[in-house]
Structures are given as C-alpha cells and as structure tokens.
Design a protein around this motif. Sequence first.
Motif, PDB file in Angstrom:
ATOM      1  N   ASN A 140       0.874  -1.246  -0.070  1.00 13.22           N
ATOM      2  CA  ASN A 140      -0.081   0.004  -0.006  1.00 13.22           C
ATOM      3  C   ASN A 140       0.907   1.257   0.044  1.00 13.22           C
ATOM      4  OD1 ASN A 140      -1.490   2.408   1.778  1.00 13.22           O
ATOM      5  ND2 ASN A 140      -2.785   1.239   0.451  1.00 13.22           N
ATOM      6  N   ILE A 141       0.615   2.171  -1.011  1.00 13.62           N
ATOM      7  CA  ILE A 141       1.386   3.391  -0.768  1.00 13.62           C
ATOM      8  C   ILE A 141       0.209   4.708  -1.149  1.00 13.62           C
ATOM      9  CG2 ILE A 141       2.911   4.822  -2.366  1.00 13.62           C
ATOM     10  CD1 ILE A 141       4.201   2.492  -3.569  1.00 13.62           C
ATOM     11  N   VAL A 142       0.594   5.625  -0.212  1.00  9.77           N
ATOM     12  CA  VAL A 142      -0.386   6.826  -0.087  1.00  9.77           C
ATOM     13  C   VAL A 142       0.730   7.768  -0.637  1.00  9.77           C
ATOM     14  CG1 VAL A 142      -1.237   8.409   1.316  1.00  9.77           C
ATOM     15  CG2 VAL A 142      -1.638   5.847   1.603  1.00  9.77           C
ATOM     16  N   PHE A 143       0.302   8.479  -1.899  1.00  5.05           N
ATOM     17  CA  PHE A 143       1.260   9.265  -2.416  1.00  5.05           C
ATOM     18  C   PHE A 143       0.567  10.798  -2.510  1.00  5.05           C
ATOM     19  CE2 PHE A 143       3.990   9.398  -6.366  1.00  5.05           C
ATOM     20  CZ  PHE A 143       4.731  10.787  -6.130  1.00  5.05           C
ATOM     21  N   LYS A 144       1.131  11.744  -1.647  1.00  5.81           N
ATOM     22  CA  LYS A 144       0.770  13.154  -1.499  1.00  5.81           C
ATOM     23  C   LYS A 144       1.581  14.050  -2.407  1.00  5.81           C
ATOM     24  CE  LYS A 144      -1.269  12.349   3.052  1.00  5.81           C
ATOM     25  NZ  LYS A 144      -2.771  13.065   2.552  1.00  5.81           N
ATOM     26  N   SER A 145       1.181  14.336  -3.620  1.00 10.99           N
ATOM     27  CA  SER A 145       1.990  15.004  -4.404  1.00 10.99           C
ATOM     28  C   SER A 145       1.941  16.728  -4.376  1.00 10.99           C
ATOM     29  CB  SER A 145       1.821  14.811  -6.020  1.00 10.99           C
ATOM     30  OG  SER A 145       0.214  15.145  -6.357  1.00 10.99           O
ATOM     31  N   LEU A 146       1.138  16.840  -3.596  1.00  6.88           N
ATOM     32  CA  LEU A 146       0.617  18.075  -2.998  1.00  6.88           C
ATOM     33  C   LEU A 146       0.024  18.259  -1.617  1.00  6.88           C
ATOM     34  CD1 LEU A 146      -2.343  19.938  -5.066  1.00  6.88           C
ATOM     35  CD2 LEU A 146      -1.920  17.437  -4.719  1.00  6.88           C
ATOM     36  N   TYR A 147      -0.051  19.272  -0.833  1.00  8.05           N
ATOM     37  CA  TYR A 147      -0.908  19.452   0.168  1.00  8.05           C
ATOM     38  C   TYR A 147      -1.845  20.563  -0.091  1.00  8.05           C
ATOM     39  CZ  TYR A 147       1.958  16.421   2.927  1.00  8.05           C
ATOM     40  OH  TYR A 147       2.699  15.335   3.569  1.00  8.05           O
ATOM     41  N   ALA A 148      -1.843  21.225  -1.149  1.00 12.59           N
ATOM     42  CA  ALA A 148      -2.790  22.318  -1.483  1.00 12.59           C
ATOM     43  C   ALA A 148      -3.987  21.675  -1.347  1.00 12.59           C
ATOM     44  CB  ALA A 148      -2.500  22.405  -2.840  1.00 12.59           C
ATOM     45  N   CYS A 149      -5.124  22.621  -0.735  1.00 19.44           N
ATOM     46  CA  CYS A 149      -6.576  22.090  -0.897  1.00 19.44           C
ATOM     47  C   CYS A 149      -7.200  23.195  -0.524  1.00 19.44           C
ATOM     48  CB  CYS A 149      -6.885  21.048   0.360  1.00 19.44           C
ATOM     49  SG  CYS A 149      -8.600  20.537   0.269  1.00 19.44           S
ATOM     50  N   ALA A 150      -8.401  23.420  -1.351  1.00 21.34           N
ATOM     51  CA  ALA A 150      -9.132  24.725  -1.040  1.00 21.34           C
ATOM     52  C   ALA A 150     -10.020  24.625  -0.005  1.00 21.34           C
ATOM     53  CB  ALA A 150     -10.499  24.585  -2.177  1.00 21.34           C
ATOM     54  N   HIS A 151     -10.107  23.459   0.643  1.00 20.28           N
ATOM     55  CA  HIS A 151     -10.902  23.367   1.960  1.00 20.28           C
ATOM     56  C   HIS A 151      -9.793  23.559   3.223  1.00 20.28           C
ATOM     57  CE1 HIS A 151     -14.446  20.786   0.132  1.00 20.28           C
ATOM     58  NE2 HIS A 151     -14.449  21.979  -0.201  1.00 20.28           N
ATOM     59  N   GLN A 152     -10.489  23.818   4.421  1.00 23.25           N
ATOM     60  CA  GLN A 152      -9.587  23.848   5.709  1.00 23.25           C
ATOM     61  C   GLN A 152     -10.241  23.274   6.670  1.00 23.25           C
ATOM     62  OE1 GLN A 152      -6.433  26.091   5.406  1.00 23.25           O
ATOM     63  NE2 GLN A 152      -6.983  25.630   3.432  1.00 23.25           N
ATOM     64  N   CYS A 153     -10.507  21.894   6.461  1.00 21.42           N
ATOM     65  CA  CYS A 153     -11.386  21.147   7.451  1.00 21.42           C
ATOM     66  C   CYS A 153     -10.496  21.080   8.749  1.00 21.42           C
ATOM     67  CB  CYS A 153     -11.902  19.615   6.821  1.00 21.42           C
ATOM     68  SG  CYS A 153     -12.891  20.096   5.388  1.00 21.42           S
ATOM     69  N   GLY A 154     -10.893  21.421   9.723  1.00 24.81           N
ATOM     70  CA  GLY A 154     -10.170  21.407  10.813  1.00 24.81           C
ATOM     71  C   GLY A 154      -9.825  19.996  11.480  1.00 24.81           C
ATOM     72  N   PHE A 155     -10.702  18.963  11.062  1.00 27.27           N
ATOM     73  CA  PHE A 155     -10.576  17.929  11.578  1.00 27.27           C
ATOM     74  C   PHE A 155      -9.396  16.739  10.719  1.00 27.27           C
ATOM     75  CE2 PHE A 155     -14.572  18.157   9.347  1.00 27.27           C
ATOM     76  CZ  PHE A 155     -14.468  17.297   8.356  1.00 27.27           C
ATOM     77  N   CYS A 156      -9.044  17.567   9.381  1.00 26.67           N
ATOM     78  CA  CYS A 156      -8.285  16.741   8.609  1.00 26.67           C
ATOM     79  C   CYS A 156      -7.125  16.366   9.179  1.00 26.67           C
ATOM     80  CB  CYS A 156      -8.229  17.793   7.307  1.00 26.67           C
ATOM     81  SG  CYS A 156      -7.060  16.970   6.162  1.00 26.67           S
ATOM     82  N   HIS A 157      -6.646  15.199   8.796  1.00 26.61           N
ATOM     83  CA  HIS A 157      -5.132  14.596   9.305  1.00 26.61           C
ATOM     84  C   HIS A 157      -4.159  15.550   8.583  1.00 26.61           C
ATOM     85  CE1 HIS A 157      -5.900  12.598   5.272  1.00 26.61           C
ATOM     86  NE2 HIS A 157      -4.512  12.693   5.483  1.00 26.61           N
ATOM     87  N   VAL A 158      -4.212  16.288   7.714  1.00 26.09           N
ATOM     88  CA  VAL A 158      -3.223  17.328   7.259  1.00 26.09           C
ATOM     89  C   VAL A 158      -3.641  18.599   7.776  1.00 26.09           C
ATOM     90  CG1 VAL A 158      -2.067  18.155   5.185  1.00 26.09           C
ATOM     91  CG2 VAL A 158      -3.141  15.957   5.015  1.00 26.09           C
ATOM     92  N   LEU A 159      -3.225  18.945   8.915  1.00 22.66           N
ATOM     93  CA  LEU A 159      -3.326  20.130   9.701  1.00 22.66           C
ATOM     94  C   LEU A 159      -2.299  21.236   9.541  1.00 22.66           C
ATOM     95  CD1 LEU A 159      -4.634  18.692  13.104  1.00 22.66           C
ATOM     96  CD2 LEU A 159      -5.838  19.723  11.144  1.00 22.66           C
ATOM     97  N   HIS A 160      -2.605  22.286   9.014  1.00 22.49           N
ATOM     98  CA  HIS A 160      -1.867  23.550   8.969  1.00 22.49           C
ATOM     99  C   HIS A 160      -0.412  23.165   8.263  1.00 22.49           C
ATOM    100  CE1 HIS A 160      -4.545  25.561  11.811  1.00 22.49           C
ATOM    101  NE2 HIS A 160      -4.482  24.236  12.439  1.00 22.49           N
ATOM    102  N   VAL A 161      -0.334  22.535   7.023  1.00 24.78           N
ATOM    103  CA  VAL A 161       0.878  22.326   6.314  1.00 24.78           C
ATOM    104  C   VAL A 161       0.453  23.409   5.164  1.00 24.78           C
ATOM    105  CG1 VAL A 161       1.869  20.884   4.728  1.00 24.78           C
ATOM    106  CG2 VAL A 161       0.803  19.734   6.643  1.00 24.78           C
TER     107      VAL A 161
END
Length: 339
Positions: free
Chosen positions: A5-26
């Motif tokens: 299993n590979i999780v590939f994050k080629s960017l952290y950009a996102c239009a949403h700012q959901c506070g519960f996201c596992h990607v916080l404040h990057v």
Amino acid sequence: MRTINIVFKSLYACAHQCGFCHVLHVPRNSSYMSTEQVKSTFDEIEGMFTGQRLELEMSGGEFTMRKDAVELIHYLRMKKIWWSSLVLDTMGVYLADESLARALGSLFDKANVSIHSCDAALHSMTAGDRTRFEDLETGLRNVFKFFPAVFTNTSLTSLNYNRITEIAEFILGARKSSPGKPLYCLFYIPVYREYGEANKENRFRLQGEDNAGFVPRAEALAILRAEFFRARTLLEAHGVPAILRDFNVPACLYDGITGSFPDSSFGLPNFTAASYFIDFAHPIAAGHSLDQVYPNTQGRSKVDACRECLVDEICVGLPLAWSQAGYRAIPIDDKRYAA
C-alpha cells in the motif's frame, strides 16, 4: 501475496480547511511536487515493486487541483505495475468539471470521496466557506457516473454528529442516476494525532496542534449512536455497506457508537505501519511509513478500569483530549465481546 500500500501526496494544497483533517496547518503552496518529480517517483515505484501487487492512493491535499492530474495518471498507467487498485482520494468539488471527471474516472479503479455535509450551510462550516456545496453535489454525481467504484468517507464530528442520516440520504441521492454503481460508505471518528516536536516528516506543521476539538463531546454519544444506526439501516436497505473505520479507536468508544466491535481488532497491528508514504519531502526509497508521519498512539492514557478490559493488552487507550471532552473508559468483558 501481500499487497503493498502506498499513499502518495504530490501536494498538500486544498481549497478546504477542514479542521479535523489529518493534514493540519501544512503550508498549502510550498508543498507541491513538480510534474517531473512525480513521474520520476512513479519510475522508482515501478522498479522497486516489480512482480508485487500494489495499491496506490493519489492523495493530498487535493490531487484534482493539479493541472497535470490527467497527464500524470496516464503516465502511471503505462508502467508495468501489477495493480490491486489505483485510488483517487478527493473532496469531489473539482470533479464538477465533467470532462475532468470523465478522464480521471477512466484511469482510476475507484474514488474515495470525502462527504462531511448534506447542505450548503454545513458544507460552509466544514470546509471553511471556500467552495460551493452545489459543486460537491455535481462532483459526486459525476464520480458515480464515471468511476468504476465509489467509497465515501465521512468524519463523525462535533459539526455533523446529529445529521449522519441526512448525509447518507445525500449520498444515495447523488447515486440515483447510477443505481448499480458499487458503493461503500465509510465513517470514522477524527483520527487523533499529537504532532509534538518537529521532525523530518512533520517539520512544516504548526507544532502542538491537534483535531481533538472536532470530536463530538461525550454527552452527544447517544445521539451519534442513534444517528449511525439509522444511517446504516438506510444504506443497507440500498445494498450499501456502512462501516465505522477502526483507526485506533478504543474498543469501548467503538462499541458506544456501533454496538459492536471491528473485525480487524483494535490497532492490532496498526495497518499504517506497513504502508509507504510519499510526499514532496522524501522519496519512496526512504521507506517512510504512515505511522511515522502521523503517529496516532501518542498522547493517550489508561485508567485503572482499562486493566479490567478484555483488550487491555492491545488497546492504546483514550487520548487525553478525549478524556477532557468527557469520554470515559468502559471495560469490555468476555460476555460483552462474545455477544
């Protein structure tokens, strides 16, 4: 043969700012791999895992924001890789563009779509008022229309814990035009992680942040349990499995929501420890695991009652922040577990 299993994050950009996201404040703009960097990493993956079965999730951030999204997946599909599945993780809004949805749907095996709301007001609160609910609605319909299979992911939060049935109705409504499309509805409590001291994997984070404030308070648990039961009943009437995911959720809390226990047991082993993690900061060759990047066993404690619990040896306990929200450990005995 084991699936890699590979999780590939080629960017952290996102239009949403959901506070519960596992990607916080990057930082949203600096964490972005170039087209050539992504293609080069695909080349490495092909070389490293020849002859092995592979599941790869294109995640983020929001992959569909990339102007080269279709080009990249076309390139990836030309690789000599034995696919278990190729998965798109998305918040769905940009797939309101039918041509983009059609192109990506022909390349991926399934889409994991984040659905945390059921109307414009809740969407605005959840996403930080950055995108339109109408686009999510159109995007989800396009996902059902063009992708081979659909998974939805819904976080059970302090914002939506009393509206889970409505969210299920919204998902089923988007599926009406493609009623035979395979659908699985996944739910989860916001995965508690403590980000602690900066290290190689999380050095761009604002240290000390967490998402514990988005976990429903303990006094809302009865409402959440009733809502989850209604939503599950509704979905199953349409042939759709509804599953509460076990991301190291303590056994007693899982039972409190579903009235059952997960087949996978409680973090035994933590599935993220065997997964590869790729992002702009380190290549696949480094062998980083999800558990290194997002450790979710820190900041937890056990009380005396935990020692009486059937799963004491494998449960990592309640996060301190959840205890502060009023959650209490309730020992599970042999009789309850057998039932």
